[in-house]
Design a protein around this motif. Sequence first.
Motif, short mmCIF file in Angstrom:
data_model
loop_
_atom_site.label_atom_id
_atom_site.label_comp_id
_atom_site.label_asym_id
_atom_site.label_seq_id
_atom_site.Cartn_x
_atom_site.Cartn_y
_atom_site.Cartn_z
N PRO A 73 0.92 -1.28 -0.10
CA PRO A 73 -0.02 0.03 0.02
C PRO A 73 0.78 1.15 0.07
CG PRO A 73 0.27 -0.78 2.20
CD PRO A 73 1.02 -2.09 1.19
N ARG A 74 0.19 2.49 -0.06
CA ARG A 74 0.84 3.55 -0.38
C ARG A 74 1.61 4.06 1.13
NH1 ARG A 74 1.98 8.87 0.99
NH2 ARG A 74 1.42 10.46 -0.25
N ARG A 75 2.98 4.36 1.08
CA ARG A 75 3.48 4.72 2.33
C ARG A 75 3.40 6.07 2.53
NH1 ARG A 75 4.28 -0.22 0.90
NH2 ARG A 75 5.03 -1.74 2.00
N GLU A 84 17.18 5.32 1.93
CA GLU A 84 17.31 4.47 0.69
C GLU A 84 15.91 4.13 0.22
OE1 GLU A 84 18.96 0.16 -0.70
OE2 GLU A 84 18.92 0.57 1.32
N GLU A 85 15.25 3.65 1.41
CA GLU A 85 13.72 3.46 1.04
C GLU A 85 12.82 4.55 0.34
OE1 GLU A 85 9.98 1.13 3.50
OE2 GLU A 85 11.67 1.88 4.59
N ALA A 86 13.08 5.59 1.03
CA ALA A 86 12.12 6.84 0.70
C ALA A 86 12.75 7.04 -0.93
CB ALA A 86 12.49 7.99 1.70
N HIS A 87 13.76 7.16 -1.14
CA HIS A 87 14.42 7.28 -2.39
C HIS A 87 13.69 6.39 -3.58
CE1 HIS A 87 16.82 9.10 -5.47
NE2 HIS A 87 17.44 7.53 -6.03
N TRP A 88 13.63 4.86 -2.96
CA TRP A 88 13.04 3.96 -3.97
C TRP A 88 11.77 4.38 -4.26
CZ3 TRP A 88 9.02 0.78 -4.47
CH2 TRP A 88 9.25 -0.34 -5.47
N TYR A 89 10.92 4.83 -3.25
CA TYR A 89 9.45 4.89 -3.49
C TYR A 89 9.26 6.13 -4.32
CZ TYR A 89 8.18 1.65 0.50
OH TYR A 89 8.21 0.47 1.02
N LEU A 90 10.19 7.08 -4.12
CA LEU A 90 10.04 8.63 -4.73
C LEU A 90 10.30 7.96 -6.36
CD1 LEU A 90 10.16 11.52 -4.96
CD2 LEU A 90 12.62 11.49 -4.77
N ASN A 91 11.32 7.09 -6.82
CA ASN A 91 11.60 7.00 -8.07
C ASN A 91 10.62 5.78 -8.64
OD1 ASN A 91 13.70 8.79 -8.68
ND2 ASN A 91 14.66 7.68 -7.06
N CYS A 93 7.39 4.74 -7.49
CA CYS A 93 5.70 4.57 -7.16
C CYS A 93 4.93 5.72 -8.01
CB CYS A 93 5.40 4.35 -5.97
SG CYS A 93 6.32 2.96 -5.11
N SER A 94 3.95 5.55 -8.09
CA SER A 94 3.22 6.84 -8.80
C SER A 94 2.85 7.71 -7.71
CB SER A 94 1.76 6.32 -9.21
OG SER A 94 1.10 5.72 -8.24
N TRP A 95 2.57 7.44 -6.40
CA TRP A 95 2.51 8.26 -5.34
C TRP A 95 3.87 8.90 -4.80
CZ3 TRP A 95 5.06 6.09 -1.38
CH2 TRP A 95 4.90 4.55 -1.36
N GLY A 96 5.03 8.32 -5.28
CA GLY A 96 6.35 8.67 -4.80
C GLY A 96 6.63 10.30 -4.69
N PRO A 97 6.35 10.80 -5.57
CA PRO A 97 6.55 12.45 -5.70
C PRO A 97 5.98 13.07 -4.39
CG PRO A 97 6.22 11.53 -7.97
CD PRO A 97 5.94 10.54 -7.10
N LYS A 98 5.00 12.49 -3.91
CA LYS A 98 4.14 13.37 -2.77
C LYS A 98 5.19 13.02 -1.44
CE LYS A 98 -0.49 12.40 -4.41
NZ LYS A 98 -1.85 11.69 -4.10
N LEU A 99 5.87 12.18 -1.58
CA LEU A 99 6.96 12.33 -0.66
C LEU A 99 7.90 13.36 -0.43
CD1 LEU A 99 7.91 8.38 -0.47
CD2 LEU A 99 6.11 9.59 1.24
N ASP A 100 7.86 14.27 -1.49
CA ASP A 100 8.78 15.40 -1.80
C ASP A 100 8.11 16.58 -1.62
OD1 ASP A 100 10.75 17.20 -2.49
OD2 ASP A 100 10.84 16.69 -4.39
N ARG A 101 7.63 16.92 -0.52
CA ARG A 101 6.91 18.33 -0.10
C ARG A 101 7.38 19.39 -0.69
NH1 ARG A 101 3.69 17.52 5.53
NH2 ARG A 101 2.02 16.33 4.67
#
Length: 112
Positions: A73-75, A84-91, A93-101
Amino acid sequence: MVEHGQALDWPRYSHGAYAQQQTAAEGAKVGVWIGTFEVPWDWRAEHADKPATERHFGLINQGQVAQSYSCQPRRYCSQISSCEEAHWYLNNCSWGPKLDRDGDGASCEGHC
């Protein structure tokens, strides 16, 4: 999946049907293309003469542990434990860019 770097075009069976998507994913460095790896069919060919236990546990025996992340699910940053995990999701997952506020290219700034 090939377009997002989550699968490979295996020309032996696909006859290059996904070659364009794979080239795009590799160029964008998404999914498996974020780093370097050996394609499974080449790895199997090189290790075909080894006993099954060595083939299966080879990475673990060498002290390397594969990290596995999933877009479902979305994190949220509070659920992510490393840069490392945050970077992976950013690159990946479709929702990854939301982690970069703040839009600076770094996700979950508290972790990185």
